[in-house]
Design a protein around this motif. Sequence first.
Motif, PDB file in Angstrom:
ATOM      1  N   VAL A 116       0.882  -1.272   0.067  1.00  0.00           N
ATOM      2  CA  VAL A 116      -0.013   0.075  -0.128  1.00  0.00           C
ATOM      3  C   VAL A 116       1.117   1.239   0.078  1.00  0.00           C
ATOM      4  N   TYR A 117       0.478   2.146  -0.953  1.00  0.00           N
ATOM      5  CA  TYR A 117       1.435   3.343  -1.063  1.00  0.00           C
ATOM      6  C   TYR A 117       0.920   4.620  -1.245  1.00  0.00           C
ATOM      7  N   GLN A 118       1.624   5.757  -1.437  1.00  0.00           N
ATOM      8  CA  GLN A 118       1.060   7.257  -1.705  1.00  0.00           C
ATOM      9  C   GLN A 118       2.194   7.882  -2.029  1.00  0.00           C
ATOM     10  N   THR A 119       1.925   8.756  -3.071  1.00  0.00           N
ATOM     11  CA  THR A 119       2.719   9.598  -3.417  1.00  0.00           C
ATOM     12  C   THR A 119       2.766  11.097  -2.973  1.00  0.00           C
ATOM     13  N   VAL A 120       3.804  11.618  -2.610  1.00  0.00           N
ATOM     14  CA  VAL A 120       4.004  12.718  -1.551  1.00  0.00           C
ATOM     15  C   VAL A 120       4.869  13.776  -2.226  1.00  0.00           C
ATOM     16  N   ASN A 121       4.366  15.077  -2.275  1.00  0.00           N
ATOM     17  CA  ASN A 121       5.223  16.297  -2.579  1.00  0.00           C
ATOM     18  C   ASN A 121       6.324  16.531  -1.446  1.00  0.00           C
ATOM     19  N   VAL A 122       7.650  16.614  -1.901  1.00  0.00           N
ATOM     20  CA  VAL A 122       8.687  17.118  -1.035  1.00  0.00           C
ATOM     21  C   VAL A 122       9.692  17.572  -1.508  1.00  0.00           C
ATOM     22  N   THR A 123      10.678  18.101  -0.871  1.00  0.00           N
ATOM     23  CA  THR A 123      11.866  18.895  -1.391  1.00  0.00           C
ATOM     24  C   THR A 123      12.973  18.057  -1.792  1.00  0.00           C
ATOM     25  N   ARG A 124      13.700  18.511  -3.050  1.00  0.00           N
ATOM     26  CA  ARG A 124      14.467  17.601  -3.425  1.00  0.00           C
ATOM     27  C   ARG A 124      15.727  17.770  -2.700  1.00  0.00           C
ATOM     28  N   SER A 145      13.768  13.728  -5.941  1.00  0.00           N
ATOM     29  CA  SER A 145      12.824  14.386  -6.753  1.00  0.00           C
ATOM     30  C   SER A 145      11.926  15.211  -6.160  1.00  0.00           C
ATOM     31  N   LYS A 146      10.817  15.697  -6.585  1.00  0.00           N
ATOM     32  CA  LYS A 146       9.882  16.686  -5.911  1.00  0.00           C
ATOM     33  C   LYS A 146       8.825  15.752  -5.514  1.00  0.00           C
ATOM     34  N   GLN A 147       8.678  14.708  -5.941  1.00  0.00           N
ATOM     35  CA  GLN A 147       7.757  13.648  -5.316  1.00  0.00           C
ATOM     36  C   GLN A 147       8.479  12.295  -4.971  1.00  0.00           C
ATOM     37  N   VAL A 148       7.868  11.631  -4.097  1.00  0.00           N
ATOM     38  CA  VAL A 148       8.409  10.346  -3.592  1.00  0.00           C
ATOM     39  C   VAL A 148       7.218   9.701  -3.380  1.00  0.00           C
ATOM     40  N   LYS A 149       7.582   8.110  -3.392  1.00  0.00           N
ATOM     41  CA  LYS A 149       6.334   7.001  -3.062  1.00  0.00           C
ATOM     42  C   LYS A 149       6.922   6.688  -1.712  1.00  0.00           C
ATOM     43  N   ILE A 150       5.959   6.547  -0.851  1.00  0.00           N
ATOM     44  CA  ILE A 150       6.171   5.905   0.478  1.00  0.00           C
ATOM     45  C   ILE A 150       4.929   4.956   0.842  1.00  0.00           C
ATOM     46  N   GLY A 151       5.465   3.753   1.569  1.00  0.00           N
ATOM     47  CA  GLY A 151       4.325   2.939   1.832  1.00  0.00           C
ATOM     48  C   GLY A 151       4.813   1.676   2.745  1.00  0.00           C
ATOM     49  N   VAL A 152       4.088   0.714   2.826  1.00  0.00           N
ATOM     50  CA  VAL A 152       4.598  -0.554   3.427  1.00  0.00           C
ATOM     51  C   VAL A 152       4.200  -1.583   2.553  1.00  0.00           C
ATOM     52  N   GLN A 153       4.924  -2.825   2.861  1.00  0.00           N
ATOM     53  CA  GLN A 153       4.688  -4.125   2.065  1.00  0.00           C
ATOM     54  C   GLN A 153       4.362  -5.132   3.030  1.00  0.00           C
ATOM     55  N   TYR A 154       3.497  -5.850   2.596  1.00  0.00           N
ATOM     56  CA  TYR A 154       2.987  -7.270   3.508  1.00  0.00           C
ATOM     57  C   TYR A 154       3.277  -8.312   2.727  1.00  0.00           C
ATOM     58  N   TYR A 155       3.568  -9.530   3.744  1.00  0.00           N
ATOM     59  CA  TYR A 155       4.130 -10.671   3.292  1.00  0.00           C
ATOM     60  C   TYR A 155       3.795 -11.779   3.999  1.00  0.00           C
TER      61      TYR A 155
END
Length: 696
Positions: A582-590, A659-669
Motif C-alpha cells: 500500500v503506497y502514496q505519492t507525496v510532494n517533497v523538497t529535492r 525528486s520533487k515527489q516520492v513514493k512511500i508505503g508498506v509491504q505485507y508478506y
Amino acid sequence: MNTPFADKTTLLTLLSVIPFFTIACASQSPGRLTGNSGGNERVIRIFNQSTGEVWFTYTGPTGKFTSKPLTPGIYLAYSSGASTPIRIQPGKNTTINFAPQPGIKPDFETWSPAKRKFGQTFVANGPFIRRITFWIPSKPIPLQVKLHESNPDGKIIGKFTFDQPKSWVVHLDLQPYQWTTTPGKKYYLSIASTNQQPFKLGTPALGDVYPHGCAWFDDQPQIDVDMGISILQDDDAQITFASVSYHKGYGYQSTGPTSGNCTWAAQTFKAITRNITTAWANAGWPSSEGIKHQFIYSIHEDSPNGPQIGPSRIVTMIKDWGAAALWFPDQIKLTRGKTYALRIARVDQKPFYAYLAPNDYPNGSAHRYKLKTPNMDLTFYLRGQRISTNSCLPTNITKTSLPNKHVRLTWQTALPAYATIHTTLHPTDHPSAHTISVASSNSSTQHTATLPTPPNSRQTIRIATQPIRNGATAFSPTVTLTNYPNPQNTPTSKISQNTPKSHKITLKNSGFEQNLQHWNISTPTGTPPHNTPPTVGRLAPIQKPNGYDILQGKTVLGWEHIAPPQAKHQPTQLKPPVTRAVYQTVNVTRGKKYLLTAYILTDEREGGWNRNDRIRLIADPDNMQNWSTTKGIKEDHVTSWFSTRGTWRPYALAFTASSKQVKIGVQYYQWWLLRQNHLYVDQIRLFELPDNPTAP
C-alpha cells in the motif's frame, strides 16, 4: 534458525559453584526445574556433582521445558553453551530463562534487503570477542568481517577474511584476546562481500533489540533495526580456551587415514586455565541406530591413553548435534601449560564417526583409536576458569505492582549473592545503574528490590548477581517495566520521538480512517492455492483486529485469517508467498532527508517460528519505480522484514529525496497459511529531518 550441528553459545557466563552438592533427606519431596531455553531445538541438560547428567531434553518451538522430579539440592543447568548452578527446593518449581540476551544474541529469524555491507554498533561487556555468528539466507558469498571502534570510520581492531564463500549459519571463532574490547565502550562490527555482490543477512524478528546501537546498511544507519549478529564475549573469570568449529570445513572423512568409524576419538590440548568446566564434541552414526545415544567423556593426562583425571561424564548426544559435558569447578583440575586429552566413546562401545576439521588448533590434534591425525582436529570446545570464581543466574524472577508508582522485583540465586540492577529509561540511550543491597549473610539466596516507575515511562531492567564468595557476575534476561495511562501507547521509536513536530509532512488518510482513500494497492504477487481463504492478501481497513487493540482512531490496515475453532487445520505453504503493498505519492523538497515511520503488528498461531507473517517499510526517493505489483519494489530503500509477535512496534526508514515527489508505503508478506495469521499497519507518518541528524 538453529544449526543442528553444534550447541550455540550465549553471553551468560560459564558458571561455577562452591564445591559441594546438597543431599536432601528422604523426607524432602522432590522439585522440578522449569523455564525457557530461548527457542526451538535447544538442548537442556541438568548435572549433579556425583553422578553427572541426571536429565536431558531438547525443546520445541516454544522453548519451554519442565524437568523430571529432582532431589532437592544444587545442580548445574545447561542450555546453548551456557551453564549455571541452580537450587532445587523441596516440593517447588525453580524457573530459569536461558533465552538469548537482547542486544547481544538477537533472535534472527527474518532477513534484510540485499546489500554489499552490513554493520552493527554495540556496547562491549567483556575484554574480548570470542565468537561471531550470523545467518545468510542466500547463495554462498565471499566475506570479510571487521571490528571498528565507535562507527564505520573508527580505528580497526580486528579483521578476518573467510577463505571460502559462506552461506546459512556462519561462525567466526576467535582466540582469547585476539580482538580486544573495553567493557562499556561502543564498537562497530561489519560484514561485507569481498566481490561487491549484494547479499542478505538475518535480522531480529523484533527489530530494535540493541538499546545502544543499530544496524547499518552500506554504512547508512537504520534507526529501529538491528542485525541478527551474535557477538559473544567472555569475562576474565572463564573462557573458551580451545575450540575448533566447522567454518573451515568439517565432517565425516571418506578417504585417507582418518576415514571410517572408530570406537573412541580424542583431542589433545594445552591447558591455559586452572580447570575444565565444559567439554563439547560432535559425532554421528548410521540413522538405522536411532537419533540419540549416550557417550562417555573423560579427560586424560598427556595423551588419550594417559591417566584419567577427575570423574568421567555420561551425556546424551543427538546424532550430528554434538553434546556438552559439565563438571563442577574443582573436579577437573589442570596444570597450566601441560598437555591433556579429551576422549569420547559410546557407552554401548559401538563404533561411530567423529566429525573432524582441518588443522585449526595449533596446540593439539585429533586421535582415532591409537592413530594420531596431525592434520586434523575434532570439532570441539573446552571451557575453564582463569581464576577461582563462582556465579549463579537469577531464577524465579517476578514483578509485582505496588501503590505510588513502584514495582517490587523478587528473585532467587543458588548461592548467596549481591545484586546490581541496571535500568535503562527509554527512549533515552543513557542507562543509569542502581546498586541494591540484598543482604550479605551466607544463607541469603532470596532477593527483593523495589523500583520506581516514573509516569509515562518504559524501563528495561537487568539483574546482575555476584556471589558473595569471590563471585563472577551473571545477568538475568531483560525485564520490562512500564507506567503508561494507556498501555497501548507504550512503543517508541528512537528518532521519531525526537523529530520536531513542525517537520511533519501531512499524509492523506495516514490512519486509514477514511477507508482506502488516497492510497494505492499493488496487485498480489503469486497465486495462492485454490483452497486458500479469500481474506489472504486482501488488504482492507479493519475496525476490530481479532484480539488486538488499535493504537489510535478506529481502524488499521491489514489482513487476517482465522480458521474456525472446530476445523481441522493443516499449515499450508503459499507458493509463492503472497505479498502486497500500500503506497502514496507525496510532494517533497529535492535533496532533503526524510523519515518514514509506521506502527506494525504481526502475529500467528501454530506457526512455530513467528516469521511467516511480515511487514516492511518501503520508499522510492525518485518516484520512478512501478509499484503496481510488488515486483517493481527495489531494495535500495526498504527496511528489514519485521515480525512483531503480537505487539505494536514502531519502525522507521530514512532516505534522501532525489525528486520533487516520492513514493512511500508498506509491504505485507505471508509465507504460510496457519490457524491464525494477523498483519496490521497503523499511523504511517513522514518527517523532514534536519540536515545533519545524529546517527545512533
